[in-house]
Enzyme design. Sequence first.
Site, PDB file in Angstrom:
ATOM      1  CG  ASP A   1      -2.082  -1.181   1.119  1.00 48.18           C
ATOM      2  OD1 ASP A   1      -2.530  -1.347   0.075  1.00 48.18           O
ATOM      3  OD2 ASP A   1      -2.477  -1.473   2.172  1.00 48.18           O
TER       4      ASP A   1
ATOM      5  CG  ASP B   1      -6.629  -1.591  -2.174  1.00 53.84           C
ATOM      6  OD1 ASP B   1      -6.723  -2.618  -2.289  1.00 53.84           O
ATOM      7  OD2 ASP B   1      -5.807  -0.989  -1.228  1.00 53.84           O
TER       8      ASP B   1
END
EC number: 3.4.23.36
Length: 154
Positions: free
Chosen positions: A112, A128
């Site tokens: 991330d 995402d």
Amino acid sequence: MNYFIIIALLVAIDQVFKYLVESYLKPIGTFPIIKDVFHLTYGQNTGAAFSILQGKQAFLITVTSIVTIALIVYLIKNYKTQNYLLLISLTLVISGALGNLIDRVRLNYVVDFLDFTLINYPIFNTADIFVVSGTTLLAYFMLLASPNNSQKEG
């Protein structure tokens, strides 16, 4: 339009960003784009969205694989007769799922890096964005889209 080319392209984009993040952002941790608003921040997520199911990689890999295969089969069987909005939403969801699945299998975590520090939102990644965008379009399609206005010409 070949949706599988789009899927391959989006997965490649996601993986290139994550490679760059692993190579250049991981050593420094965070880089402010707009100080105290938006940063690039390195993160490793061993869970799902919002870090739920932390450390349940085998479960997440299994569920993601099954759902992704089912969506791909549906896309293959219905790509000529279905609605463009539905096909685009499935393409986005599949792309994001595959991007994060590759991370889980290869690294045992998901990379991330997008960090909205202004609102203290969890760090996320491009895959995402694809999943959330695709799911939003899918929800719109299922709840609000008029079948007569959005059908593909045949």
